[in-house]
Design a protein around this motif. Structure first.
Motif, mmCIF file in Angstrom:
data_model
loop_
_atom_site.group_PDB
_atom_site.id
_atom_site.type_symbol
_atom_site.label_atom_id
_atom_site.label_comp_id
_atom_site.label_asym_id
_atom_site.label_seq_id
_atom_site.Cartn_x
_atom_site.Cartn_y
_atom_site.Cartn_z
ATOM 1 N N ILE A 1 34.278 -37.944 -35.206
ATOM 2 C CA ILE A 1 32.831 -37.764 -35.216
ATOM 3 C C ILE A 1 32.182 -38.694 -34.199
ATOM 4 C CG2 ILE A 1 30.745 -37.962 -36.611
ATOM 5 C CD1 ILE A 1 32.366 -37.262 -39.029
ATOM 6 N N GLU A 2 32.648 -39.930 -34.169
ATOM 7 C CA GLU A 2 32.004 -40.890 -33.271
ATOM 8 C C GLU A 2 32.250 -40.522 -31.812
ATOM 9 O OE1 GLU A 2 31.897 -45.075 -34.625
ATOM 10 O OE2 GLU A 2 33.263 -44.387 -36.183
ATOM 11 N N GLY B 1 34.193 -45.052 -41.165
ATOM 12 C CA GLY B 1 33.931 -44.475 -39.846
ATOM 13 C C GLY B 1 34.805 -43.271 -39.640
ATOM 14 N N SER B 2 34.683 -42.659 -38.498
ATOM 15 C CA SER B 2 35.516 -41.494 -38.193
ATOM 16 C C SER B 2 35.608 -41.379 -36.693
ATOM 17 C CB SER B 2 34.894 -40.227 -38.768
ATOM 18 O OG SER B 2 35.388 -39.109 -38.080
#
Lengths: 199, 370, 558
Positions: B120-121, B116-117
């Motif tokens: 970005i999320e 995940g990031s």
């Protein structure tokens, strides 16, 4: 399947404790029953004052003091019964359990008497007006839950008389008592909405 | 968190996986083509309201009245925003499929295992919320503008009562009762004359929908709803009942006839008069009044005061019969009087079991109700 | 003597007869058998309800058609909608949940196996009761008494005055039965996921599928009562003279709508979230990467579950609520699109940087992503209230929700079928037939449902058995109907594939897809006890840890 890579922390069998499935199930049941009652309560509240004809709550409803006291006391007696059961005092347990059943029966009888009065003396039936429809549905739904609860309580009582109930059934008894407390809590709501706010 | 896995991949255990170099790209081309075709279709549908009699096509994106015009402007903005979102996200999807497809022969390793990031999320949470915020602002403004509009002096007031399966139309201030056709004056800059409608129902839920004039509003029993229209172009606008109301919901059609103000005044005067007395139809008149027609129908100026069915005082001034089941003509009227169930099965006017001769006479009488 | 004894004590079990096998199904409490029974029965209802749709499309293909009379058509759309939602969608999600949840959490069965069986039989009998209405008075020749009030059965059309006979009663009673089955199944799934996870599987290590099943089933517990209670109220109205929805006595037709949609809107998320669950398992495996943003996926699903409880009146924008009410529901509806969109982005993020294998499950997922994106965007259009005043109750809305449920949910379910069939039956589904299924169905789907938006924009209302020529709807309806034929061909490929592969499919082995969750750690099909020894896990992908002991997930998961 097990190898070093996947063996969990600690070998102690007791450190992986999950909630009991019975508790989870009863909580789910109570949750869904709460929603059922909420919808009937919503309909009741929505239709307060909207009947076009017929007797109004103020005209016909008396506060059901006796039945409320009985029902709420039954929550106390069932708790006492449970405590006695957990301390292995089966005699005491049976007495308090029976007391719960009797109090529930008084509640139901009282409701029946009230309904008889409403129908035959005050002319309020389920089809009379919006008040009649919503009143009988809501109170009737609650009463049906009391009946179901009473049947469960009776079943346990009869089994205990025959000596079939022992400490292994502790959690099951607890689940029944949770259900019973739920039914009582619903009565508090119904009482407030119908007999206090609605009038 | 990024890390790299260098061990050999445990390849898919199935022997029968032939190399498929061409297929993914071909597949992709097919999909892109399909999406494009779909897009063209939808756009074409908007631009050219495909086939059908242009006078009868009710394209809600080609409104001829307020509030439909205001709705269309809002919807154009929304369509643009949605189309942009679609192009961006679908584009990213296509890009990901093409760029990151598994190439045959590349069994060596698994790709970097990314979990995940946060940045970005967060970005793709905040951006949609901003878009939603903008949409909410424009939407709430238009809602208030349309719904909370007050009737200016000089507005026409009409009450529409929904029945299974016809429309009762009353103009309480003008003393007019008619059925299935709503006449309104065209509004123009000098003389603003919107029409405000009260919507009621005599039985079940219906919905008033004339797409080129306004959005739909439901007719609900035991409830009064309100809507308004302000058409500027004279003409006949078609509509439908848009809430399923039983057997003949499909044939509960609606017409709004927008007339220049002078013509509208003329129409009002004609409608306000009682029924014409025509000597040529005395036989039919007698039969009509002798039968139970009068228990359902009203003809102003006579003893027929029934309210269950449509008012027939000025029947012949209407364009259609039975709320659009058939155009109004001698033949259709005859067929209707003879057996309504043939034209509109299930409708609440029963077959009155009238002989052919009597049918003709009744029709002759009805045709005098101009 | 010895030879006789040996032959009597034969080591191979006797081949069970059909009767034995059927008996086994009737008495089973095994979650795997019940799961397959749920899905199998649902597929049968899918075919029946799909055929009903074909008849409707034939009737609507040309204007003023006389294929079926209006009352038959009205029953068709009512039964089609009711069956698809309650006898296809709900049971498939129950079946998937019941089959996969115990396997995925490393348990031997559900928490309450007998309750599981009870739920299935309630569903089956409820469904049969609904269809029995065709035979119930006045009988076959009079087209029966099937409900004709629309799947959301608005009052007062459903009252005694307007719905004479028993058709509405069949609708009520059958759904009360299936509702009980659904509710007990939900209690079971939640209790199982809460109390039977294998050692080491904390809530944040469960497969996303299980999380989504938990959210879905919680939603069921909260909203199923709204429908059941409204139906009981309707029954009281119809039989005991109650006034709940009696407008003549001051009752409110809108109250039915509120109660129905308080159920009905979360219901469509209840249907859709299991589709998300399938996609969330399949996309990572065929992108060869873990799901992007697991905690956010959990959070987004929970948010969808919560927010979706507060959007229901967007089905009622045209009933004349105040501008404040309309605005509130517009806001909540648009808000629920945010977590839904986030999930699309997370799936995209999973694929990004991966190595995408175009196996049939993945291909269906890709189709689902495109189509669900479009469906979500038409949903946003419908959330814009003034636009909704034009679009609601028209074919635009019909196109929208079919886009969600077929383009989104059904494609995801097909992906799930191709993915888990090998596990359930030990054999792979045929890839070539799978591709035929995909392409035929996709082409047919787009022909039908892309086109269907346009008559809505041209003023065509829904639930009409016919229409006049000249409105511009004719050709569009014809194309829509032709697309249905193509979709049917696709479904035929699926049915052939499902049946044929039972015996002729390639043997699958434990783990044909090289996947990472626990169901792939046992044989295909799993033995009745699921696992020889109950697994112990340390991460979200226990099989990845096993296959990559030098590089296990638990070193990197927070």
């Amino acid at each position: 399947m097990t190898n070093e890579a996947t063996i969990a922390v600690g070998q102690n069998a007791l450190d992986w404790k999950l909630p009991s499935s019975r508790k989870a199930a009863i909580i789910c049941l109570i949750l869904t029953e709460t929603c059922i009652f909420s919808i009937f309560v919503a309909a009741y509240v929505f239709y307060i004052g909207k009947s076009l004809t017929g007797p109004t709550p103020r005209e016909v409803l008396d506060l059901p003091i006796l039945s409320t006291i009985c029902l709420l006391s039954s929550s106390v007696t069932i708790t006492l019964a449970e405590r006695a059961f957990n301390r292995d005092r089966i005699g005491r347990f049976k007495i308090f359990w029976l007391a719960t059943i009797v109090l529930a029966a008084i509640f139901l009888a009282s409701t029946a008497v009230e309904w008889h009065r409403l129908i035959y003396q005050k002319g309020l039936t389920i089809s009379t007006n919006l008040f009649g429809t919503t009143f009988y549905s809501l109170v009737g739904l609650h009463a049906s839950h009391v009946i179901v609860g009473m049947c469960l309580l009776l079943l346990v009582f009869i089994l205990s008389l025959r000596g079939h109930v022992n400490i292994m059934h502790r959690e099951r008894l607890q689940m029944i008592s949770w259900y019973w407390h739920f039914v009582d809590a619903v009565w508090i709501v119904v009482f407030t909405v119908v007999y206090v706010i609605g009038r | 968190m990024i890390r790299h896995s260098k061990r050999e991949e445990n390849s898919l255990n199935r022997a029968a996986t032939p190399a498929r170099t061409q297929a993914p790209v071909k597949r992709l081309r097919c999909r892109a083509l399909l999406s494009f075709a779909a897009l063209v279709f939808i756009v074409a549908g908007h631009v050219h309201p495909a086939f059908g009699n242009p006078a009868q096509v009710t394209n809600l994106l080609q409104p001829l009245s307020q509030p439909a015009q205001e709705i269309k402007e809002l919807s154009m903005l929304v369509l643009t925003i949605c189309a942009t979102i679609f192009l961006i996200v679908a584009g990213l999807l296509v890009y990901a499929i093409v760029r990151f497809r598994h190439r045959p022969g590349d069994e060596a390793s698994e790709p970097p295992q990314i979990y995940g990031s946060n940045q970005i999320e967060t970005a793709w949470t905040v951006l949609p919320i901003l878009i939603v915020f903008v949409l909410i602002l424009v939407t709430s403004r238009t809602i208030a503008d349309i719904q909370d509009r007050k009737a200016p002096p000089g507005a026409i007031h009409s009450t529409v009562v929904g029945h299974q399966w016809w429309w009762e139309i009353r103009y309480p201030e003008l003393g007019i009762v008619t059925a299935n056709e709503l006449h309104v004056p065209a509004s123009d800059g000098n003389r603003r004359q919107p029409t405000f409608l009260n919507l009621e129902s005599a039985d079940v839920a219906h919905s008033f929908w004339v797409p080129q004039l306004a959005g739909k509003t439901d007719l609900i029993p035991n409830r009064e709803n309100r809507m308004w229209i302000e058409p500027t172009q004279p003409g006949t606008y078609l509509g439908n009942c848009a809430e399923y109301c039983g057997m003949q919901h499909a044939r509960m059609l609606l017409r709004v006839i927008v007339q220049p103000p002078a013509e509208f005044e003329q129409w009002v005067k004609e409608q306000q008069q009682s029924a014409f007395e025509d000597a040529s139809a005395t036989e039919g008149r007698k039969i009509f009044f002798a039968n139970s027609c009068v228990s359902c129908h009203a003809i102003r100026g006579t003893s027929a005061q029934g309210t269950f069915g449509p008012d027939l005082t000025h029947l012949m001034s209407r364009q259609t019969l039975a709320s659009g089941a058939a155009p109004l003509s001698h033949d259709s009227l005859r067929a209707w009087v003879h057996d309504p169930q043939q034209l509109k099965v299930g409708c609440l006017m029963p077959n009155m079991q009238i002989t052919d001769k009597e049918v003709d006479q009744i029709v002759t009488y009805l045709e005098t109700l101009k | 003597m010895a030879a006789q004894e040996i032959s009597l004590i034969s080591s191979a079990p006797p081949r069970s007869s059909l009767i034995d096998r059927l008996h086994g199904l009737v008495v089973t409490v095994d979650h795997k058998k019940l799961g397959l029974m749920y899905i199998g029965t649902a597929l049968l209802f899918l075919v029946v309800a799909g055929l009903m749709a074909m008849v409707m499309r034939w009737q609507l293909a040309i204007p003023n058609n006389h294929l079926v009379p209006p009352d038959v058509f009205n029953r068709l759309f009512t039964m089609h909608g009711t069956a698809m939602v309650f006898l296809v969608g709900m049971p498939i999600l129950a079946g998937l949940g019941n089959y996969l949840v115990p396997l995925m959490i490393g348990a031997r069965d559900m928490a309450f196996p007998r309750l599981n069986a009870f739920g299935y039989w309630m569903f089956l009998f409820g469904g049969l009761l609904l269809y029995f209405s065709y035979l119930g008075a006045p009988g076959l020749s009079g087209h029966g008494s099937a409900p004709d009030v629309g799947w959301f059965a608005y009052a007062p059309l459903t009252g005694r005055a307007f719905s004479r006979g028993h058709s509405t009663d069949y609708w009520i009673l059958s759904l009360l039965l299936t509702g009980i089955g659904t509710t007990v199944s939900s209690i079971n799934v939640i209790a199982t996921a809460v109390s039977m996870r294998c050692r080491g599987m904390t809530l944040m290590r469960m497969p996303l599928f299980v999380w989504m099943m938990i959210v879905t089933n919680f939603m069921i517990l909260l909203v199923m009562p709204a429908l059941s209670v409204a139906q009981i109220m309707l029954l009281i109205d119809r039989y005991l003279g109650g006034r709940f929805f009696d407008t003549q006595a001051g009752g409110s037709a809108l109250l039915w709508q509120h109660f129905f949609w308080i159920f009905g809107h979360p219901e469509v998320y209840i249907l859709m979230i299991p589709g998300f669950a399938c996609v969330s398992e399949i996309v990572p495996v065929f992108s060869r990467k873990p799901i992007f943003g697991y905690p956010v996926m959990v959070g987004a699903t929970t948010m969808i579950g919560l927010i979706s409880m507060g959007v229901w009146a967007h089905h009622m924008f045209s009933v004349g609520m105040t501008s404040t009410g309309n605005t509130f529901f517009a806001i909540s509806t648009m808000l629920v699109a945010v977590p839904t969109g986030i999930k699309i982005f997370n799936w995209l993020g999973t694929m990004y940087g991966g190595k995408i294998h175009f196996e049939v499950p993945m291909i269906f997922c890709l189709g689902m992503l495109f189509q669900f994106l479009i469906a979500g965007l038409t949903g946003i259009m419908l959330a814009v209230v003034p636009f909704d005043w034009q679009l609601t109750d028209s074919y635009f809305v019909v196109a929208h929700f079919h886009y969600v449920l077929i383009g989104g949910l059904l494609f995801a379910l097909f992906a799930g079928f191709y993915y888990w069939y090998p596990k359930a039956f030990g054999r792979m589904l045929n890839r070539k037939l799978g591709l035929w299924h995909f392409w035929l169905f996709t082409i047919g789907f787009h022909l039908t449902f892309d086109t269907m938006h346009i008559p809505g924009l041209l003023g065509m209302p829904r639930r009409i058995y016919t229409y006049d020529a000249g409105r511009g709807w004719e050709t569009l309806n014809l194309i829509t109907s032709l697309g249905a034929l193509v979709q049917a061909a696709g479904i035929l490929c699926l049915v052939i594939n499902l049946l044929r592969s039972l015996k002729k499919g390639e043997v699958a082995g434990n783990d044909p897809w090289d996947a990472w969750t626990l169901e792939w750690a046992t044989s295909s099909p799993p033995p009745e006890y699921n696992f020889e020894t109950l697994p112990v896990v340390r991460s979200r992908r226990p099989l990845w840890d096993l296959k990559h002991p030098e590089d296990p997930d638990w070193k990197y998961e927070g």
